[in-house]
Design an enzyme around this catalytic site. Sequence first.
Site, short mmCIF file in Angstrom:
data_model
loop_
_atom_site.label_atom_id
_atom_site.label_comp_id
_atom_site.label_asym_id
_atom_site.label_seq_id
_atom_site.Cartn_x
_atom_site.Cartn_y
_atom_site.Cartn_z
N CYS A 1 -10.65 1.37 -1.77
CA CYS A 1 -11.53 1.37 -0.60
C CYS A 1 -12.80 0.64 -0.99
CB CYS A 1 -11.84 2.80 -0.15
SG CYS A 1 -13.05 2.84 1.18
N ASN B 1 -3.42 3.36 -3.07
CA ASN B 1 -2.72 4.55 -2.56
C ASN B 1 -1.52 4.83 -3.45
OD1 ASN B 1 -3.75 2.83 -0.12
ND2 ASN B 1 -3.66 4.92 0.62
P1 HMG Z 1 -22.91 -1.87 12.08
O1 HMG Z 1 -23.61 -2.95 11.34
O2 HMG Z 1 -23.51 -0.51 12.08
O3 HMG Z 1 -22.58 -2.31 13.56
O4 HMG Z 1 -21.43 -1.78 11.50
P2 HMG Z 1 -23.48 -2.82 14.71
O5 HMG Z 1 -22.89 -2.25 15.97
O6 HMG Z 1 -24.95 -2.62 14.42
O7 HMG Z 1 -23.18 -4.41 14.69
C1 HMG Z 1 -23.61 -5.22 13.61
C2 HMG Z 1 -22.74 -6.47 13.58
O8 HMG Z 1 -21.36 -6.11 13.38
C3 HMG Z 1 -22.77 -7.25 14.89
O9 HMG Z 1 -22.55 -8.61 14.56
C4 HMG Z 1 -21.56 -6.72 15.61
O10 HMG Z 1 -21.06 -7.62 16.57
C5 HMG Z 1 -20.57 -6.57 14.46
P3 HMG Z 1 -23.76 -9.64 14.34
O11 HMG Z 1 -24.54 -9.57 15.62
O12 HMG Z 1 -24.54 -9.14 13.15
O13 HMG Z 1 -23.06 -10.93 14.07
N1 HMG Z 1 -19.53 -5.57 14.74
C6 HMG Z 1 -18.22 -5.83 14.63
N2 HMG Z 1 -17.54 -6.95 14.27
C7 HMG Z 1 -16.21 -6.88 14.27
N3 HMG Z 1 -15.52 -5.76 14.58
C8 HMG Z 1 -16.17 -4.62 14.94
C9 HMG Z 1 -17.57 -4.64 14.96
N4 HMG Z 1 -18.50 -3.71 15.27
C10 HMG Z 1 -19.69 -4.29 15.13
N5 HMG Z 1 -15.46 -3.53 15.25
C11 HMG Z 1 -19.12 -1.20 11.49
C12 HMG Z 1 -20.52 -0.82 11.97
C13 HMG Z 1 -18.22 0.00 11.67
C14 HMG Z 1 -18.61 -2.38 12.30
C15 HMG Z 1 -19.21 -1.60 9.99
O14 HMG Z 1 -19.81 -0.55 9.31
C16 HMG Z 1 -17.89 -1.92 9.36
O15 HMG Z 1 -17.20 -2.86 9.74
N6 HMG Z 1 -17.47 -1.13 8.32
C17 HMG Z 1 -16.26 -1.39 7.58
C18 HMG Z 1 -15.50 -0.09 7.47
C19 HMG Z 1 -14.19 -0.28 6.74
O16 HMG Z 1 -13.38 -1.12 7.12
N7 HMG Z 1 -13.94 0.53 5.69
C20 HMG Z 1 -12.71 0.54 5.01
C21 HMG Z 1 -11.65 1.23 5.81
S1 HMG Z 1 -11.77 3.00 5.76
C22 HMG Z 1 -10.83 3.47 4.38
O17 HMG Z 1 -10.40 2.63 3.63
C23 HMG Z 1 -10.52 4.92 4.18
C24 HMG Z 1 -9.07 5.28 4.60
O18 HMG Z 1 -8.12 4.48 3.91
C25 HMG Z 1 -8.81 6.77 4.30
C26 HMG Z 1 -9.16 7.18 2.87
O19 HMG Z 1 -8.63 6.59 1.89
O20 HMG Z 1 -9.98 8.09 2.75
C27 HMG Z 1 -8.86 5.08 6.11
MG MG Z 2 -7.39 4.90 1.94
#
Ligand code: HMG
Ligand code: MG
Length: 303
Positions: A238, A247
């Site tokens: 992650c 995983n």
């Molecule tokens: P933010 O910066 O708080 O969002 O990010 P915002 O609403 O303030 O927007 C900032 C910028 O992000 C803007 O663009 C938005 O348009 C863009 P800018 O004006 O700067 O060019 N934006 C987006 N772009 C594409 N897709 C979107 C989106 N939303 C806003 N959906 C956000 C909030 C959630 C987007 C950010 O924090 C993010 O992308 N985080 C990545 C999270 C991630 O992918 N983590 C890994 C997966 S989770 C995991 O692996 C765990 C899991 O496997 C289970 C486990 O193992 O425990 C599931």
């Molecule tokens: Mg995971």
Amino acid sequence: MENFVKIVEVGARDGLQNESIILTMSDKLNLINDLVKAGLTSIEVGSCVSPKWVPQMAGSTEIYQALPKVDGVSFSLLTPNIKGYEAARSVGCTEVAIFTAASESFTQKNINCTIKESLMRFDEIMARAKSDGVKVRGYVSCVVDCPYEGAIDPAIVAEVSARLLDMGCYEVSLGETIGTATPDKVAKVWQACLAHADANLLAGHFHNTYGMAIANVAASLDFGIRTFDASIAGLGGCPYAKGASGNVATEDLHYLLTGMGYKTGIDTDLLMQAGKNIMQRLGRQSRSNAAIAYWQKHGSSAT
Ligand code: HMG
Ligand code: MG
């Protein structure tokens, strides 16, 4: 089907989101098509998150769009907010996954909001998903330990997972994000969660940093859990949990389950070939012990 255990393949998302090599669209499509051929029917194919945060997942909607629709196979996309949901819907996606955590610090680092704010974002997604007829899976990360806060109280895991089920998730996957848990700690999480939810609404998502993932799956089977997430060749980690490795490998999980008499619907040879193909493309050794042993027995190697 009696004795069936569902494997949700997350390699193309959880795996590839943490690989230093960014694969091309055709590499990703080859991987996913190999997984379908092997018999996997629930496959997470990418995520609609900010490409600034996770560049490896850019182009996930194009991947979804390019995949052939196969009867009985569900391809899903991870969506953290309504923008991500709309991106998934723009390519006709019919299953999404929303994700939060049982740790405030992790939620902040991962999706830049509090747990409460994440649930408010999901209310918005859920309202749209209900009217669009889209299935929603939920994730809770850090169900045992958090990389920033340490041990997590199982009662919080139970509370957050119950919220996700109440809002309409058809299943909630409990993420042991950093792979530090041992079966006794996993048991405490199931005990807490099963007081609020049926076992068939919950899934186990174990990372394998300390080699405990298979033991944690075995302990979860004793609690009636019959859905597990896995990543082909043990790919991944992650990006917001430094040091966490991939995983549980799909090949290892399949070996455990079939060895114990469960059915997975997966063809062993085609699964092994899928793992070998992606590791050849990434140019490194598989993290699956079962795959390494299988290819040795066949006079070859797992890469
Ligand atoms: P933010 O910066 O708080 O969002 O990010 P915002 O609403 O303030 O927007 C900032 C910028 O992000 C803007 O663009 C938005 O348009 C863009 P800018 O004006 O700067 O060019 N934006 C987006 N772009 C594409 N897709 C979107 C989106 N939303 C806003 N959906 C956000 C909030 C959630 C987007 C950010 O924090 C993010 O992308 N985080 C990545 C999270 C991630 O992918 N983590 C890994 C997966 S989770 C995991 O692996 C765990 C899991 O496997 C289970 C486990 O193992 O425990 C599931
Ligand atoms: Mg995971």
